[in-house]
Every structure is written in C-alpha cells, then in structure tokens.
Enzyme design. Structure first.
Site, PDB file in Angstrom:
ATOM      1  CE  LYS A 193      -2.226  -1.092   3.832  1.00  0.00           C
ATOM      2  NZ  LYS A 193      -1.800  -2.422   4.259  1.00  0.00           N
ATOM      3  NE  ARG A 268      -4.293  -1.715  10.354  1.00  0.00           N
ATOM      4  CZ  ARG A 268      -3.202  -1.189   9.793  1.00  0.00           C
ATOM      5  NH1 ARG A 268      -3.162   0.065   9.434  1.00  0.00           N
ATOM      6  NH2 ARG A 268      -2.151  -1.953   9.566  1.00  0.00           N
ATOM      7  NE  ARG A 307       7.717  -3.201   5.482  1.00  0.00           N
ATOM      8  CZ  ARG A 307       6.423  -2.869   5.491  1.00  0.00           C
ATOM      9  NH1 ARG A 307       5.865  -2.331   4.411  1.00  0.00           N
ATOM     10  NH2 ARG A 307       5.675  -3.085   6.549  1.00  0.00           N
ATOM     11  NE  ARG A 313       6.657  -1.020  10.034  1.00  0.00           N
ATOM     12  CZ  ARG A 313       5.504  -1.021   9.395  1.00  0.00           C
ATOM     13  NH1 ARG A 313       5.409  -0.436   8.200  1.00  0.00           N
ATOM     14  NH2 ARG A 313       4.451  -1.592   9.921  1.00  0.00           N
ATOM     15  NE  ARG A 325       2.456  -5.422  11.034  1.00  0.00           N
ATOM     16  CZ  ARG A 325       3.487  -5.180  10.212  1.00  0.00           C
ATOM     17  NH1 ARG A 325       4.653  -5.770  10.405  1.00  0.00           N
ATOM     18  NH2 ARG A 325       3.340  -4.354   9.204  1.00  0.00           N
TER      19      ARG A 325
HETATM   20  P1  AMP Z   1       0.944  -0.161   9.144  1.00  0.00           P
HETATM   21  O1  AMP Z   1       2.136   0.700   8.905  1.00  0.00           O
HETATM   22  O2  AMP Z   1      -0.277   0.313   8.412  1.00  0.00           O
HETATM   23  O3  AMP Z   1       1.220  -1.627   8.907  1.00  0.00           O
HETATM   24  O4  AMP Z   1       0.575  -0.021  10.691  1.00  0.00           O
HETATM   25  C1  AMP Z   1       1.468  -0.401  11.708  1.00  0.00           C
HETATM   26  C2  AMP Z   1       0.750  -0.489  13.048  1.00  0.00           C
HETATM   27  O5  AMP Z   1       0.197   0.792  13.382  1.00  0.00           O
HETATM   28  C3  AMP Z   1      -0.446  -1.433  13.078  1.00  0.00           C
HETATM   29  O6  AMP Z   1      -0.065  -2.770  13.299  1.00  0.00           O
HETATM   30  C4  AMP Z   1      -1.246  -0.856  14.239  1.00  0.00           C
HETATM   31  O7  AMP Z   1      -0.681  -1.201  15.474  1.00  0.00           O
HETATM   32  C5  AMP Z   1      -1.041   0.628  14.064  1.00  0.00           C
HETATM   33  N1  AMP Z   1      -2.104   1.193  13.179  1.00  0.00           N
HETATM   34  C6  AMP Z   1      -1.954   1.773  11.966  1.00  0.00           C
HETATM   35  N2  AMP Z   1      -3.134   2.175  11.451  1.00  0.00           N
HETATM   36  C7  AMP Z   1      -4.063   1.831  12.377  1.00  0.00           C
HETATM   37  C8  AMP Z   1      -5.465   1.944  12.432  1.00  0.00           C
HETATM   38  N3  AMP Z   1      -6.174   2.484  11.420  1.00  0.00           N
HETATM   39  N4  AMP Z   1      -6.104   1.500  13.528  1.00  0.00           N
HETATM   40  C9  AMP Z   1      -5.415   0.948  14.547  1.00  0.00           C
HETATM   41  N5  AMP Z   1      -4.101   0.795  14.551  1.00  0.00           N
HETATM   42  C10 AMP Z   1      -3.414   1.215  13.471  1.00  0.00           C
END
Ligand code: AMP
Length: 369
Positions: A193, A268, A307, A313, A325
């Site tokens: 994404k 989400r 990655r 990360r 996740r």
């Molecule tokens: P991402 O970079 O989108 O994979 O997000 C990394 C982490 O950020 C996720 O595993 C969640 O812990 C938190 N996170 C990101 N976006 C959201 C969201 N919309 N709602 C809840 N937690 C989020």
C-alpha cells in the site's frame, strides 16, 4: 439532507436554537425600549417567520407593520437593484425597530436608511436574526444580532432558494460540491500500500495519509500519542479506535485544501469506517473507492521479513508478530470489504507482480471512477 430545485442542503441551525436567539432579542430590546410602544417593521418576504415569533415573545405592547422589497421595473442592470415599498404609516416621533431575517451585504439596509431619512422618527434601530459578518460591506450600525453565521447560502425559517424552503422550521446550509477524490488503499500488511500510494499521490495530486507512518513519526518524536501507540504496535495489535480516529481527523484538517486523500492503513475497523464517512460528510465529500491489493499470506510474510532487514521496524522483524498483524487484519479489518462492497465501492486488484504493473492496475480502477 434536503433537495430544493437542483441543490442539496444540510441541517445547520435547529428550530430550538432559533427560538432561543429570538427570545434573547425580544428580552434585550424590551429592556432597552422600556415603556414606550415601539413599531416593529418587518421586511418581506423573508422576515415573516421571525417577526411573527418575535412579537409573540415581546413582553410589552407594540405595533407591527411590514414593508416589502420590490425590483425596480424597467431598470436594466446586472446588479439586482431593489427598493422598499409599503411604508404608509406616519412614524413621526416613533421608536422604530427594523426586524430583518438576515443581513449579509447590507444592501437592503442601505435602502432602509434611505427611506427612513425623511421620516421624522424618534429613533431607528436595526435588529436581525442572522448576520454574516464576512459579507457585510456597509457601515450602518446593527443594534441587535441574533446569530452570527459564516458567509454560506442558507434556507429555511423564511429564507428561500428560488421560492422554496421558506416554510422549513430549521435552517439548512447549502451543500457545496467539492470535487475531491478520496481513496482507501486497502489490503493486509505487506501488500504494498505504501509503495503504491507514493506513485498514486503524485499522479492524482492527492494527499497520502498513512496512519502507521503517523504513529511511527510520533514514536520517533516520543510524543504522548507515540508512547500510547507503541505498546499496541509492538505486539502487532491495533491502536484503540478513538485514538486513531482523533489522529486521522487532525491529519485531514491539516490539509484542508487538498484535492483529495489516499487513506492507507485507515479505516481498519467498522467504527473507523463510520468515523471516516462522517468526516467526509462534514467536508461535503465522500469516499469514492476502496481499492484493495490482494496478496496471499505466505507472500506477505516473506515480503515483510525481507523488508524488516532494512526498514528498522520492530513489527517487521519477528515472524510471530507479522503473523499476528495478518491475523488482526482478517479478524478486524477484512470485514470492511463488505462495508464498501455494499456501497459498490470495493475494487480488488491483484497485488502480485512488478511495482509498475500494480500501479497500472490501480490507475485503471481510479481512471474509471
Ligand atoms: P501499518 O504501517 O499500516 O502496517 O501499521 C502499523 C501499526 O500501526 C499497526 O499494526 C497498528 O498497530 C497501528 N495502526 C496503523 N493504522 C491503524 C489503524 N487504522 N487502527 C489501529 N491501529 C493502526
């Protein structure tokens, strides 16, 4: 929402708020005028509602009359020149209060002052239920103002749009169509994404908001929000809805002039999707599409582990956190496919292939919207 002729209007000021404002006006004016018997002059057509409700609340004896705005006949002008007619009563020595429904540019007020210049009234006061300070271009004093409003077109409670809407008991504000393109980029962690959003934001001139990136930025800067989010993110769990929704709202507000947004990692959950709808509605806009990158789980795990070797990360470094996740995605997030499918806004795209191939697939969907 209501439709009058070709335009849409949404609720703005309730009948109750109007009632309270008129009560305040009546009390204040009665206090100032004391025992004298004033003549209240309404300006038709718009003021019929406010005058009627106002005099019912006026606690002392008073007189009521109306004057009317009429277009000059035979005058050819691009300006909408109007004059006031119907002042037949002798107002010599009287305390006169003009009751207006709304004062915007002040042109009508100009006319009021012009026709009252030759009447030897004792005093002339101006009262208005609504007032648009940003639109007002005159210097005439407004003695009593009910509610100040922004410079937006409103209808209801005596005010019309081409004849319609005067009978509404609430005030409605015109719905401005902003031509925004708002996309939700969807898919499990590792679907690509973020990579694709970087291309799409350039191509379509959109603002990219990645909630994960915003959280990581806050963690790096050790903000209170970052500290709170970290405890969840480290385990691969979702940050609580209200925290995430508040943060997203703030990010959108920071970009008030945007052509549109790419939401990446948001919504989400159902609560987040509802909040996003409300936010878009407040901007007189909407989500145009959810575009999902579809990738098999084992490929996702592979991608994220590779990655993790360079991204730094923590949630990419450990296979069990990665699997958590992905599990969170299926248990909480994947249901949003139904939410957007029901609105015919869901578009699935194969997320396996070269970056360019995938960008092309996404662009094809967006160009078709
Ligand atoms: P991402 O970079 O989108 O994979 O997000 C990394 C982490 O950020 C996720 O595993 C969640 O812990 C938190 N996170 C990101 N976006 C959201 C969201 N919309 N709602 C809840 N937690 C989020």
């Amino acid at each position: 929402m209501i439709k009058l002729h070709d335009k849409y209007f949404k609720p703005f000021i309730s009948g109750k708020e109007i009632d309270d404002a008129i009560q305040r006006l009546a009390t204040e004016i009665a206090k100032d005028i004391g025992d004298e018997i004033p003549v209240f002059v309404g300006i038709l057509n718009g003021s019929f509602m406010v005058v009627s409700d106002f005099v019912k609340k006026y606690p002392k004896p008073c007189e009521v009359t109306f004057i009317k705005l009429a277009s000059y006949e035979g005058v050819k002008s691009t300006e909408d020149i109007q004059r006031l007619i119907g002042l037949t009563q002798d107002l010599t020595g009287r305390t006169v209060v003009i009751l207006e429904d709304i004062i915007d540019t002040g042109n009508t007020l100009h006319e009021v002052h012009r026709i009252f210049k030759n009447e030897a009234v004792k005093s002339l006061k101006i009262a208005t239920l609504f007032y648009k300070p940003e639109a007002y271009k005159k210097d005439f004093k407004l003695h009593y103002v009910g509610i100040e409003i922004p410079n937006k077109f409103i209808v209801g409670y005596g005010l019309d749009y081409n004849g319609l809407g005067r009978n509404l008991t609430d005030i409605y504000k015109i719905k401005e169509t902003q031509h925004m393109t708002n996309l939700v980029l969807f898919g499990p962690p590792g679907a690509g994404k973020g990579t694709q959003a970087d291309f799409l934001k350039e191509k379509y001139n959109l603002v990219h908001i990645s909630t994960g990136d915003v959280f990581r930025f806050n963690i790096k800067n050790e903000t209170a929000l970052g500290m709170l989010a970290k405890s969840y993110m480290d385990k691969g769990e979702l940050v609580p809805d209200q925290v995430t929704i508040d943060m997203l709202n703030a990010e959108v507000e920071k970009n008030a002039d945007a052509n549109g947004f790419i939401f990446d990692g948001f919504p989400r959950t159902n609560a987040q999707a509802d909040a996003l709808d409300k936010l878009m509605d407040s901007k007189d806009s909407q989500i145009n599409a959810m575009i999902a990158l579809e990738v098999e789980d084992e490929i996702l795990v592979e991608r994220l582990l590779s990655r993790g070797k360079t991204s730094g990360r923590a949630d990419d470094a450990d296979e069990s956190i990665i699997r958590n996740r992905i599990a969170e995605y299926y248990s909480k997030t994947a249901i949003l496919k139904d939410f957007y499918s029901e609105q015919k806004k869901y578009f699935g795209v194969n997320g396996v292939g070269s970056i360019e191939e995938i960008t092309e697939r996404l662009s094809a969907v967006i160009d078709n919207l």
